[in-house]
Design a protein around this motif. Structure first.
Motif, PDB file in Angstrom:
ATOM      1  N   ASP A 152       0.857  -1.158   0.133  1.00 21.74           N
ATOM      2  CA  ASP A 152       0.063  -0.016   0.089  1.00 21.74           C
ATOM      3  C   ASP A 152       0.835   1.113   0.009  1.00 21.74           C
ATOM      4  O   ASP A 152       2.095   1.230   0.206  1.00 21.74           O
ATOM      5  N   ARG A 153       0.226   2.218  -0.271  1.00 22.58           N
ATOM      6  CA  ARG A 153       0.867   3.882  -0.306  1.00 22.58           C
ATOM      7  C   ARG A 153       0.426   4.522   0.857  1.00 22.58           C
ATOM      8  O   ARG A 153       1.129   5.604   1.339  1.00 22.58           O
ATOM      9  N   PRO A 157      -6.265   3.411   3.719  1.00 22.41           N
ATOM     10  CA  PRO A 157      -6.777   2.243   3.123  1.00 22.41           C
ATOM     11  C   PRO A 157      -6.124   0.779   3.550  1.00 22.41           C
ATOM     12  O   PRO A 157      -7.080  -0.229   3.535  1.00 22.41           O
ATOM     13  N   TRP A 158      -5.180   0.653   3.850  1.00 21.51           N
ATOM     14  CA  TRP A 158      -4.474  -0.286   4.359  1.00 21.51           C
ATOM     15  C   TRP A 158      -5.253  -0.786   5.685  1.00 21.51           C
ATOM     16  O   TRP A 158      -5.611  -2.081   5.763  1.00 21.51           O
ATOM     17  N   LYS A 159      -5.278  -0.181   6.810  1.00 22.18           N
ATOM     18  CA  LYS A 159      -5.824  -0.501   7.880  1.00 22.18           C
ATOM     19  C   LYS A 159      -7.373  -0.965   7.644  1.00 22.18           C
ATOM     20  O   LYS A 159      -7.904  -1.795   8.333  1.00 22.18           O
ATOM     21  N   LYS A 160      -7.868  -0.062   6.799  1.00 20.76           N
ATOM     22  CA  LYS A 160      -9.578  -0.179   6.528  1.00 20.76           C
ATOM     23  C   LYS A 160      -9.686  -1.749   5.890  1.00 20.76           C
ATOM     24  O   LYS A 160     -10.693  -2.392   6.317  1.00 20.76           O
ATOM     25  N   LYS A 166     -11.589  -8.605   7.512  1.00 21.05           N
ATOM     26  CA  LYS A 166     -11.120  -9.441   8.941  1.00 21.05           C
ATOM     27  C   LYS A 166     -10.122 -10.479   8.964  1.00 21.05           C
ATOM     28  O   LYS A 166     -10.060 -11.366   9.244  1.00 21.05           O
ATOM     29  N   LEU A 167      -9.074  -9.645   8.728  1.00 17.89           N
ATOM     30  CA  LEU A 167      -7.440 -10.249   8.359  1.00 17.89           C
ATOM     31  C   LEU A 167      -6.817 -10.308   9.856  1.00 17.89           C
ATOM     32  O   LEU A 167      -6.281  -9.199  10.060  1.00 17.89           O
TER      33      LEU A 167
END
Length: 222
Positions: A152-153, A157-160, A166-167
């Motif tokens: 990711d950049r 968005p990565w956290k969302k 549900k990782l």
């Protein structure tokens, strides 16, 4: 539906001009003195490139091409592929987790670890995530872990994506997109990709998904 139609329309030129691997190899052998041929070798490697095959094609290029800046960059890529191939010691990875703290692949030594290269912006990665969730639920109590390495950049968005999909395993990233240090170390040019590492830190499989991954884990986690 509109997005799907637009995606299909964008794919049409690619499909029309797609070349088979045999055609690419023939073109590579026909143009050994052109620097652009290096990019053809990359394309010939496809999703799951074979180090020995690409190395042989590269060695067939003119010496000036191999010694060019592009050639030296490609050689580093080949070296990364070699060092991250099945049977090799998994190269070290240390990046920041969601709390901003450094976390390493080495921290999971003694377990079977699936190092999963992905990103929130990657549709095939997101489509594969439910399979990973099911796999993790089945094997997480059997000395198995997943280490998500994101290309990711942006943090948001990565956290969302992690929350939405549900990782629940460990996640790290340097938020450098395709310049990700971990991706370069492992020769990653497409995602999703993964490597399966045994408790001794040896890579025992690459790019296995779905039932193939489950079957491999059933085999080694007896």
């Amino acid at each position: 539906m509109i997005r799907l139609l637009l995606s299909l329309l964008l794919m049409i030129p690619v499909l029309l001009f797609a070349q088979s691997k045999e055609e690419l190899v023939a073109q590579i052998k026909d143009k050994p003195t052109e620097i652009a041929t290096i990019r053809l070798i990359q394309r010939a490697g496809g999703y799951d490139p074979d180090y020995k095959e690409l190395k042989a094609l590269f060695k067939g290029l003119d010496k000036k091409v191999r010694k060019s800046t592009e050639g030296k960059i490609f050689e580093r890529y080949l070296d990364a592929l070699k060092k991250s191939s099945v049977g090799k010691k998994a190269p070290g990875i240390t990046q920041l987790d969601l709390r901003g703290e450094p976390y390493s692949l080495q921290d999971l030594k003694g377990k079977y670890v699936l190092v999963d290269f992905w990103a929130s912006w990657c549709p095939p990665c997101r489509a594969e995530n439910p399979n990973l969730v099911a796999t993790y639920a089945e094997f997480k109590d059997k000395n198995f872990e997943i280490l998500g390495v994101s290309l990711d950049r942006e943090f948001g968005p990565w956290k969302k994506a992690i929350e939405d999909d549900k990782l629940t395993w460990k996640h790290i990233s340097d938020l450098q997109y395709w310049n990700s240090g971990a991706a370069q170390t492992y020769g990653i040019k497409a995602i999703p990709q993964n490597v399966l590492v045994n408790p001794e830190g040896i890579i025992i499989a690459k790019n296995i998904h779905g039932e193939a991954l489950k079957n491999k884990l059933r085999e080694v986690l007896k």
